[in-house]
Scaffold this active site. Structure first.
Site, PDB file in Angstrom:
ATOM      1  N   HIS A   1     -32.673  -4.776  -4.600  1.00 60.46           N
ATOM      2  CA  HIS A   1     -33.059  -3.645  -4.495  1.00 60.46           C
ATOM      3  C   HIS A   1     -33.421  -2.488  -5.613  1.00 60.46           C
ATOM      4  O   HIS A   1     -33.244  -1.291  -5.193  1.00 60.46           O
ATOM      5  CB  HIS A   1     -32.473  -3.109  -3.077  1.00 60.46           C
TER       6      HIS A   1
ATOM      7  N   GLY B   1     -38.102  -7.360  -4.887  1.00 54.64           N
ATOM      8  CA  GLY B   1     -37.914  -8.394  -3.665  1.00 54.64           C
ATOM      9  C   GLY B   1     -38.005  -7.528  -2.378  1.00 54.64           C
ATOM     10  O   GLY B   1     -38.613  -8.061  -1.134  1.00 54.64           O
ATOM     11  N   HIS B   2     -37.766  -6.205  -2.465  1.00 50.75           N
ATOM     12  CA  HIS B   2     -38.236  -5.435  -1.288  1.00 50.75           C
ATOM     13  C   HIS B   2     -39.140  -4.132  -1.865  1.00 50.75           C
ATOM     14  O   HIS B   2     -38.802  -3.382  -2.561  1.00 50.75           O
ATOM     15  CB  HIS B   2     -36.910  -4.664  -0.737  1.00 50.75           C
TER      16      HIS B   2
ATOM     17  N   HIS C   1     -40.305 -10.403   6.451  1.00 51.11           N
ATOM     18  CA  HIS C   1     -39.585  -9.143   6.704  1.00 51.11           C
ATOM     19  C   HIS C   1     -40.373  -7.992   7.246  1.00 51.11           C
ATOM     20  O   HIS C   1     -41.276  -7.523   6.171  1.00 51.11           O
ATOM     21  CB  HIS C   1     -38.805  -8.760   5.450  1.00 51.11           C
TER      22      HIS C   1
ATOM     23  N   GLU D   1     -35.228 -10.349  10.224  1.00 55.75           N
ATOM     24  CA  GLU D   1     -36.049  -9.066  10.632  1.00 55.75           C
ATOM     25  C   GLU D   1     -37.643  -9.436  10.568  1.00 55.75           C
ATOM     26  O   GLU D   1     -38.128  -8.208  10.082  1.00 55.75           O
ATOM     27  CB  GLU D   1     -35.552  -7.885   9.983  1.00 55.75           C
TER      28      GLU D   1
ATOM     29  N   GLU E   1     -37.410  -3.371  14.460  1.00 51.52           N
ATOM     30  CA  GLU E   1     -36.519  -2.344  13.931  1.00 51.52           C
ATOM     31  C   GLU E   1     -37.492  -0.915  13.724  1.00 51.52           C
ATOM     32  O   GLU E   1     -38.556  -0.849  13.755  1.00 51.52           O
ATOM     33  CB  GLU E   1     -36.345  -2.886  12.567  1.00 51.52           C
TER      34      GLU E   1
ATOM     35  N   CYS F   1     -37.419   1.287  11.481  1.00 56.64           N
ATOM     36  CA  CYS F   1     -37.933   1.150  10.177  1.00 56.64           C
ATOM     37  C   CYS F   1     -39.336   0.831   9.990  1.00 56.64           C
ATOM     38  O   CYS F   1     -40.304   1.050   9.589  1.00 56.64           O
ATOM     39  CB  CYS F   1     -37.148   0.579   9.099  1.00 56.64           C
TER      40      CYS F   1
ATOM     41  N   CYS G   1     -30.565   2.589   7.163  1.00 55.03           N
ATOM     42  CA  CYS G   1     -31.790   2.599   6.906  1.00 55.03           C
ATOM     43  C   CYS G   1     -32.769   3.534   7.716  1.00 55.03           C
ATOM     44  O   CYS G   1     -33.586   4.337   7.380  1.00 55.03           O
ATOM     45  CB  CYS G   1     -32.599   1.406   6.466  1.00 55.03           C
ATOM     46  N   CYS G   2     -32.356   3.210   8.954  1.00 53.56           N
ATOM     47  CA  CYS G   2     -33.254   3.631  10.149  1.00 53.56           C
ATOM     48  C   CYS G   2     -33.340   5.310  10.143  1.00 53.56           C
ATOM     49  O   CYS G   2     -34.258   5.724  10.512  1.00 53.56           O
ATOM     50  CB  CYS G   2     -33.164   2.909  11.550  1.00 53.56           C
TER      51      CYS G   2
END
Lengths: 646, 646
Positions: free
Chosen positions: B133, B184-185, B268, B320, B336, B338, B415-416
C-alpha cells in the site's frame, strides 16, 4: 421392561434396496478394497492396508493417511460381514480372513492395535484422545469383529479385538490408577454395547457406561490431557492450536457438560450421532430412565430444529457441526453423508427404546434421501456434502467451496463411502424388531424372514413396489396357530392409510404412537396395507428463514428435487402454483426406475434489469421433479429441493 | 469534446444532508482525531499520528498498525478540508496545519513519506507493491493535499506531496531504468488526475496513465517483484503465501489482464472502484474513446449483475470481492461501506464522461442507502459490512462472522469511517456539473450556488424536503438575461414526473438519457419539479436466486427495511400481499425524522413442526418499514430488506 430386539436375518427381496445391496456387493466392496490397497487410478491413495503391513513388519515405508485411516479398513470389514449374509462370496471371505490375519500380525504383544501410533508416535499412546481417534478406530474394529463373527461364526477378529479391549479397559476407568479419559470422537461406546450383546461380558457394558458418563465432567479431561502433552514431543494434529475445535469449544465433541445434562445437539454432527446411539443403546440395556429422557430431548432438538427435509444434519462446514435452531441454508451447509447415516442408526436405536413412529419416519427419511444421495446409482462416486441447492455455473464463494456439484471418486478423508456401504449392506436390520409376543414392522422393505413369537416359529414376507407404490402385502405363516401382536407402522406422511386382514378392513382409529397393533391368533394370513402416495407439498416452519415462500415435494418417503436436465437452467425462476395438479408416473428407464413428478408450472421470463418495479412475466412450463437421492446422475447442472410457490 | 466540470462550491441547506454534514463536523472529525491520537477509550488504538512523530524523530517507539495506517491520517485531512468549506473552524484548521507540519518533518530528504517503510523496513521501499500500500497511501495524501489547497489556499501540504510525487515519478515509468510497477491497491491513479487538475502539470497525468495502462500487462509485475524479494529480508505481509490474493489470482487486484481488455468487475471491490474512477477520470481528461468504452462495460457489469439494491457491492468476504453474476446473498455478503462510497464516486465521475441518468440513479442509490448505513445517526459507530438481512439471535455460522449485527466503535483496519466522512463532507460536489453553456442538476440536495454559464454569473437555489417529499423548486437568478441549458435529471425511480417553469408546464417526452434539457433565456425564473414518491415494490432479476418471491420497498431514492423493533422477531414470517395499500408518513420523532411505510400484511403463525403439509395460518399484522440507512439505531434485533410477497 420389555426388551425390544432387532431382527437381523431378514432376506431382502425389495426391488429398490436389492439393487443397492447388489451394487454394494458387486461394486462398492471391490472398489473400496482397491482403494484401501491403493489400486485406484486417479484417486487419493489410501495406504490403509499398507499401514498394517508396515506395522506387521511385512513392508517398509512410513505411515500415511489421516489419524483414523484404520477405521476405513474396519468399516470395509463390517460392510463385507453384512454383505456376506446375502451375497456369499468365498473369495471375498478369504480376502477378509487374510486381512484379519494381517491385523493379528500387526497387533502389539499387549493387544494394542492402531497403526498411527504403532508407526508414527509409538511412545504417545493415549496422550491425545481429543484429536487422534485411537478409541474411535478401536470402536470401528469392534463393530467389524462383532459383525464378522455374527455372519461367519469365525472368532479370529473377535479374539484380536477382545485382547485390544482388555488393554483399553486396563487403561481407562474410575479406578485411581486409570486414565479418566474418553474419546474425542465417539464410536467405541456404541461398539462396546454391541460387544457386550454378542459376548454377554458385563465389563464391556461398564466401560461403555464409563465413557458416556465421564464425558463432559468438569474439569474437562482434554484440558488436563493437553497440559500433560507439554512434557512430550507430539506431532501436530488436524486441530489448529490457534483455534481449537474450530472455535466451538468442547461443544465440538459434546464434552462441554455431562452427557445427562445435555438437551441441545451441538458440535460435530457425526460425533453427536454416535454418542446419542450409544446413550440410546445403554438406556435400552439398563432401563435407565434419565438417559432415555436425555435421548428424547436430544432427538426432539435435532428433528424439530436442526434437520433438513432430506434428513441431512450439520448445517455448518466449520466443524462439520450443528449450528443454532432453524439455521438450515440450502447451498452452503455440510449435511455430511456420515451424519445422515448416523441419524438413521440413531433412529433405529430409539425404536428399541420405544416403538414410536416419529423415529421410524426419520429413519425412513434418512434411508431414502439424505444418505443415499451420497452415492451415485452405480456405486462409483460419492458425495461427502449433500446440498439441497447447487448452481455449478456460479464461481463458488469461499463459504461454498466444500459443496461439490458432482460426486467424487474417493477422498483423502474417506469416511462417508464405507459408512454408506455398511448402512446399505445391513439395511434389513432396521425393518423389524420384536419383543417376546410383538413383532414391529418399522419399514416397508420387501422380503421374508423367520422368527419366534410367543414361542412359535413364524414366517413373514412383505411384497410391494415400495417406495413407488403403497400397496403392501404381508403374508404371515405359522406352523401352529399362535397369538401375537403385529405392530405395523403407519407412516406419518400417509393420512389415508387402510389395512385389511384376509380381505376384511381393520379400523385405524387407535394407533399407538403411530403403530397399528393387531392382536390376534395368526396362522396363514394376509395383511394388506394401502398407503396412498399423494404428492405432498411440504412447508418449513416459519423460523426457517431460507425456505419461506417455498415448498418441497414429497411422495411417500421420497423427497423430490428439480434438476436442470429436466427443467433448464435457473431453477430459482420456476414457480409452482398452489393448486397445480401433480402427476406421478413410474418411468423404468429413468435413473434406474423412479416415479417422476410432473406438474404445470411457470418460469419467470428473463429480464435485463437487476431490479425492476414491473411484475414478473410468466411462461407456462412443465416442471419435472425427480427423487433427491438420484440427483446428479445425468449431466452436471443445477439442482434444488425447495421451489417457489405462487 | 465538451469538458464537463463538477461544481464544488454549492452551499448545502438540505435538511437531510445538513444534519449529516454537521455530524461529520461536530462529531466524526473530532472523534476520528481522537482515534488517530489513540485517545479513544475502549477502542482499537490507531497509532497513526504517533507513527509520524516517530518518523520525525520526535517520539520513540515502534511502528504500529496496518501497512496503510498513514491513509487514515490522509483521509482525515481530506475530510477536514471539505468540512472547513461550510464549517469554518480556526482551531481545527490549526490542528490540521500542525499535522501538516509534522508530515513535513517526517518526510525523508528525498521526498519519501510512508511511515511503515520509514520505520519498519527502511531498506525495502517499492519492493512489495502487491501487498504494502505504499502508492495507495501516497494517493490518499495527494487527495488530501489537493482538497486542503482548494479549501484553504495553503500550499504546504501540496508542496510536501509534490516532492513525494516527484520521487515516485522518478521511480516508476516506461523509461528503461525505472520500475514497471503499479499499486497493488489502486488509488494513486485517481489522485494524480486530481493533482493534474489543480496544478496543470502534465507529468502527473502521464504517471496516472502509466499506472493504468501498465496494470495487468504480462508478465504480471507482481510475479517479477516477488522473485526480486527473495534476495531481501522482508516482514511477512497480510497476504498469505499459501493462498496468495485469497486464491483469486491477480483478479484480486484487477491485474489479471490489461485494463483496457477488462469487461467484468472482479476482485477486491474497493480496489476495483478506485481503478474505475481513475479510468473514467483519464478518459474524461483525454477523450480516450477506448477507455470510455471499457468504463461503460464495467459499469454495466457492476450495476446489472453485481450490485445490491442498496448499492452495496462485493458479495464475498473472501477477498472482500466481487463474485459471479447475480450471486447476491443477503446475510453473508461483504458490501463494505468503502466499496459503496467508491461506487458513488465512480458514478459521479461517469457523469463527467456523459450525463446519463443511469449514473446519477446509482449515485443517489449509494448516497441514500448502502453508504450511509455504515454510520449510526450520531456518527459514533460504524459498519464495515452492510448486510441486507441479520438475525442476531442466530449463533453465527463461520461464514457470517464478518457480519456484525451492531455498529462498532472503531476498527483496527479503519478504512470505512473516514471514507464515509469524506463522502458526506463533500456530498455537494456531486449535485451539479456544467459545460460552458449547460448546467446539469444530478441530485436534489437543497441549497444554493453561483456559477458562470455562457459567460454570465448565475445564482441557483434548490428548495425541498427531499428525499421525503418530491416537490422541488429551483430558483434561477441571473443579473442579465442569459441563454443556457438547464439539464434536470428525472430520476429513474419516478414514472410520473412533472416540471413547470414559472407556473407553466413543460412537456417531458423528450428526455435525453434521462435528463430534461431546458434551453431558454433565463433571468429570474422558478422551475418546479414534482417527483411523486410512490412506494414501489422492487423485484430482483430471476437470476438472483436468493431474492425470488420477495420484494423490496423503495420510496423515492430510499430503500426500506423492516426491523424487529417495529415488527417483532422472525421477520421471515412476514407476508406482504401483492395488493396491500402502502401508507407513507413523515414522523419527525422517529430516527431523526423519516418517512415510515406501513401496510396491512400478515405473519405466518408459529408452528411446532419443522416441516408440515398444512398450509400456513396467517395472522393480520401491520408491517412497518423504515429506511435501510437508519437500521440498527434502536435496540439490537433482526432486520431484513427483502420481504416475502404473497
Amino acid at each position: 421392561m420389555k426388551v425390544i430386539s432387532p431382527i437381523k436375518h431378514a432376506i431382502v427381496e425389495d426391488h429398490f434396496w436389492k439393487k443397492y445391496k447388489d451394487i454394494v456387493a458387486d461394486e462398492v466392496i471391490p472398489y473400496q478394497w482397491n482403494a484401501l490397497n491403493d489400486e485406484l487410478p486417479d484417486a487419493e491413495p489410501s495406504h490403509a492396508i499398507e499401514n498394517f503391513r508396515i506395522a506387521a513388519g511385512e513392508s517398509s515405508g512410513e505411515y500415511y493417511g489421516t489419524v483414523f485411516q484404520d477405521s476405513d479398513v474396519a468399516k470395509w470389514l463390517e460392510t463385507v460381514s453384512y454383505s456376506l449374509r446375502d451375497h456369499p462370496n468365498p473369495l471375498l471371505e478369504k480376502q477378509a480372513d487374510e486381512l484379519i490375519a494381517l491385523l493379528g500380525r500387526a497387533q502389539a504383544a499387549d493387544g494394542y492395535l492402531n497403526t498411527y501410533y504403532l508407526l508414527r508416535e509409538p511412545g504417545n499412546r493415549w496422550t491425545n484422545l481429543r484429536d487422534n481417534h485411537e478409541l474411535y478406530c478401536a470402536g470401528h474394529f469392534i463393530e467389524a469383529a462383532v459383525a464378522y463373527y455374527e455372519t461367519t461364526g469365525k472368532s479370529e477378529l473377535l479374539d484380536i479385538i477382545e485382547n485390544y479391549v482388555a488393554l483399553i479397559d486396563s487403561v481407562f476407568g474410575p479406578e485411581e490408577e486409570k486414565l479418566k479419559g474418553y474419546p474425542g470422537h465417539e464410536e467405541i461406546e456404541l461398539a462396546l454395547v454391541k460387544l457386550y450383546e454378542v459376548t454377554g461380558k458385563e465389563p464391556y457394558l461398564n466401560l461403555a457406561r464409563y465413557f458416556i458418563d465421564q464425558r463432559g465432567q468438569h474439569p474437562v479431561y482434554f484440558v488436563e490431557e493437553k497440559e500433560n502433552r507439554k512434557q512430550r514431543v507430539s506431532a501436530p494434529t488436524w486441530n489448529d492450536e490457534n483455534q481449537v475445535n474450530f472455535g466451538l469449544g468442547f461443544e465440538y465433541q459434546q464434552a462441554h457438560q455431562p452427557v445427562r445434562e445435555q438437551t441441545e445437539a451441538v458440535g460435530h454432527a457425526v460425533r453427536a450421532m454416535y454418542l446419542y446411539i450409544a446413550m440410546a443403546d445403554l438406556a435400552a440395556k439398563t432401563g435407565d430412565p434419565e438417559l432415555k429422557k436425555t435421548c428424547e430431548l436430544l432427538w426432539n432438538d435435532v428433528t424439530e430444529h436442526k434437520m433438513y427435509i432430506t434428513a441431512g444434519i450439520g448445517s455448518a462446514v466449520n466443524g462439520e457441526a450443528f449450528t443454532c435452531n432453524h439455521d438450515l441454508p440450502n447451498d452452503s451447509m455440510y449435511c455430511e453423508t456420515c451424519a445422515s447415516v448416523g441419524l438413521a442408526f440413531w433412529a433405529s436405536r430409539m425404536l428399541r427404546l420405544e416403538p414410536d413412529r416419529q423415529y421410524a419416519d426419520v429413519l425412513e427419511r434418512a434411508l431414502y434421501n439424505g444418505t443415499l444421495s451420497g452415492m451415485d446409482l452405480d456405486g462409483k462416486r460419492f458425495f461427502y456434502v449433500n446440498p439441497l441447492e447447487v448452481n455449478p455455473y456460479q464461481k463458488a464463494r469461499k463459504d461454498q467451496e466444500h459443496v461439490k456439484t458432482e460426486r467424487q471418486k474417493w477422498f483423502f478423508c474417506a469416511c462417508c463411502p464405507p459408512n454408506l456401504a455398511r448402512m446399505i449392506a445391513s439395511v434389513e436390520d432396521h425393518i423389524y424388531s420384536q419383543t417376546e409376543d410383538t413383532l414391529f414392522a418399522h419399514l416397508y422393505i420387501a422380503g421374508k424372514m423367520k422368527t419366534s413369537l410367543s414361542g412359535t416359529e413364524v414366517e413373514i414376507s412383505q411384497t410391494h413396489l415400495y417406495p413407488w407404490d403403497g400397496s403392501i402385502e404381508f403374508r404371515i405363516h405359522t406352523g401352529d396357530a399362535v397369538k401375537f401382536n403385529l405392530a405395523l407402522r403407519i407412516p406419518g406422511w400417509c393420512k389415508e392409510a387402510r389395512v385389511n386382514i384376509n380381505g376384511e378392513e381393520t379400523p385405524l382409529e387407535h394407533l399407538e404412537k403411530g403403530y397399528l397393533y393387531i392382536h390376534r391368533t395368526w396362522n396363514d394370513d394376509i395383511v394388506s396395507i394401502e398407503l396412498p402416495m399423494r404428492v405432498e407439498r411440504l412447508r418449513s416452519n416459519p423460523l426457517v428463514s431460507m425456505n419461506q415462500g417455498q415448498i418441497a415435494l414429497q411422495r411417500g418417503p421420497i423427497v423430490y428435487c428439480v434438476e436442470e436436465a429436466d427443467n433448464g437452467a435457473n431453477l430459482a425462476a420456476l414457480r409452482l402454483p398452489q393448486d397445480s395438479d401433480m402427476k406421478a408416473d413410474y418411468d423404468e428407464h429413468l435413473l434406474n426406475g423412479i416415479v417422476k413428478i410432473t406438474t404445470e408450472g411457470y418460469r419467470v421470463q428473463p429480464v435485463a434489469a437487476l431490479y425492476t418495479t414491473e411484475a414478473p412475466k410468466l411462461s407456462p412450463q412443465i416442471i419435472t421433479a425427480i427423487p433427491y437421492y438420484a440427483w446428479c446422475n445425468r449431466e452436471k447442472g443445477e439442482m434444488r429441493v425447495w421451489l417457489h410457490e405462487m
